[in-house]
Design an enzyme around this catalytic site. Structure first.
Site, PDB file in Angstrom:
ATOM      1  N   LYS A 163     -16.109   0.223  76.272  1.00  0.00           N
ATOM      2  CA  LYS A 163     -15.933   1.017  77.484  1.00  0.00           C
ATOM      3  C   LYS A 163     -17.044   0.635  78.464  1.00  0.00           C
ATOM      4  O   LYS A 163     -18.201   0.444  78.058  1.00  0.00           O
ATOM      5  CB  LYS A 163     -16.014   2.510  77.142  1.00  0.00           C
ATOM      6  CG  LYS A 163     -14.853   2.985  76.272  1.00  0.00           C
ATOM      7  CD  LYS A 163     -13.571   3.084  77.071  1.00  0.00           C
ATOM      8  CE  LYS A 163     -12.444   3.672  76.215  1.00  0.00           C
ATOM      9  NZ  LYS A 163     -11.224   3.917  77.003  1.00  0.00           N
ATOM     10  N   LYS A 262       0.836   3.368  74.715  1.00  0.00           N
ATOM     11  CA  LYS A 262       0.521   4.622  74.020  1.00  0.00           C
ATOM     12  C   LYS A 262       1.759   5.493  74.129  1.00  0.00           C
ATOM     13  O   LYS A 262       2.210   5.792  75.242  1.00  0.00           O
ATOM     14  CB  LYS A 262      -0.650   5.337  74.707  1.00  0.00           C
ATOM     15  CG  LYS A 262      -1.979   4.612  74.645  1.00  0.00           C
ATOM     16  CD  LYS A 262      -3.025   5.309  75.499  1.00  0.00           C
ATOM     17  CE  LYS A 262      -4.366   4.578  75.399  1.00  0.00           C
ATOM     18  NZ  LYS A 262      -5.321   5.040  76.439  1.00  0.00           N
TER      19      LYS A 262
HETATM   20 MG    MG Z   1      -7.644   2.447  78.239  1.00  0.00          MG
END
Ligand code: MG
Length: 372
Positions: A163, A262
């Site tokens: 991240k 997702k």
């Molecule tokens: Mg992502």
């Protein structure tokens, strides 16, 4: 098949380690679990909406609201021939994709159990093992990040995803490439940048990340296409893709070269499969994203990632990384070769620890046809 009874449980579990992204720092996960029942068969689903609306507008409270007010009353009226009927029945309800997915995935599990086959088989999966990567949140320092990467690689993972947030992106990419010569790594910005940051991304190019995920606005396609023309690192979209149509458009204008799928973000498994198929037709590889799922959501991801175009390692990692408390009897583990076995039992193929869920639930609702 008609749904006879639906129970919703709200669980809030502490994470073993706080998870920081450019959007939030999370210490707990609150999830709505959905148990559907029909003719003696049971299926389970799990929501992925976060405690605060930094990733999407949905939260556990909006998931409960949409399920109780609109989604379940509509589903109780339907006679479902198969699991894809859920998304058709709910098609008129706009947004609320994570809420829809919570029950839709439970219905897939139920149909797979009725047919006595693994969910992967019902979905059209072709792999008996899936490729595992790991997502690493923003760490307190670059040294801490490199230590974390080292620890995760010992666990067998095939790639790491880091991240990033403004001010840390170039440093993270350069330090990682310097410390781990050939490591396949990628970066996830969670929409923290704009086109004005193109020079930062150009500085990242020489570190050769596999891809950069969702660098620009969460609802954007056009600027991502412009950025894609300006940099060498391939762009992978996450937040911007809510449907197979979104994926088709994003690919057509060059906004994405890879897609993170997702099921929760796209409204369920049927929609996830349609995104997968559109990408496969266009030669665009996909991988399975993660939302720090508890055991039920994790199991669904493993089955989804068995579809053939999930050609890149995803964010489906070992259960033990995230929670002290398990809600399934067979926590997922990563093999030495960086893969995870797809369960072979019927449905999601894991034992749902129902008594534990009932004890842990901070909220429980029961809905039935006519009383929804
Ligand atoms: Mg992502």
């Amino acid at each position: 098949m008609r749904l006879e009874r639906v129970e919703l449980f709200v669980l809030r579990l502490p994470l073993k380690r706080a998870y920081e992204t450019s959007g939030a720092r999370e210490t707990h996960m609150t999830r709505v679990l959905c148990r559907v029942e029909s003719e003696g068969a049971v299926g389970w689903g799990e929501s992925v909406a976060g405690e605060s609306p930094w990733y999407s507008g949905e939260t556990p409270a909006t998931v409960l609201y949409a399920l109780e007010e609109f989604i379940l009353p509509e589903l109780f009226k339907a006679d479902l021939a198969d699991a894809t009927d859920v998304s058709r029945t709910l098609g008129w309800i706009r947004e609320h994709r994570m809420a829809k997915a919570t029950v839709e995935m439970a219905v897939w599990d139920l149909f797979a159990k009725r047919a006595n086959v693994p969910l992967a088989k019902l979905l059209g999966g072709t792999r008996d093992r899936i490729l595992c990567g790991v997502a690493i949140g923003i760490q307190p320092s670059v040294e801490a990040l490199l230590d974390t990467i080292r620890r995760e690689l010992e666990g067998g993972y095939l790639r790491v995803k880091l991240k990033i947030k403004p001010g840390l992106e170039v440093e993270i990419a350069e330090a990682t490439r310097k410390a781990f010569g050939d490591l396949p790594f990628m970066l996830d910005a969670n929409s923290a940048y704009t086109l004005a940051d193109v020079d930062l991304f150009k500085r990242i190019d020489p570190t050769r990340p596999m891809m950069i995920e969702q660098p620009l606005a969460y609802d954007d396609l056009i600027d991502h296409a412009a950025l894609g023309r300006a940099i060498a690192t391939p762009i992978c979209l996450d937040e911007s893709i809510h449907s197979a149509d979104d994926a088709r458009k994003a690919i057509a204008i060059g906004a994405t070269k890879i897609v993170n799928i997702k099921a929760g973000r796209v409204g369920g498994l049927a929609s996830a499969k349609r995104v997968h198929d559109v990408c496969a037709d266009q030669g665009v590889p996909v991988w399975c994203g993660g939302m720090l799922e508890m055991g039920i959501g994790r199991a669904h991801n493993v089955h989804l990632a068995s579809l053939p175009n999930f050609r890149l390692p995803g964010d489906v990692s070992a259960s033990a990384r995230y929670f002290e408390t398990e809600i399934i009897g067979e926590p997922f583990t990563v093999e030495r070769d960086g893969t995870m076995r797809v369960p072979k039992g019927p449905g999601i193929g894991v034992t749902v620890l129902e008594e534990r869920i009932r004890k842990l639930a901070v909220q429980r609702k029961e809905l039935r046809p006519g009383r929804a």
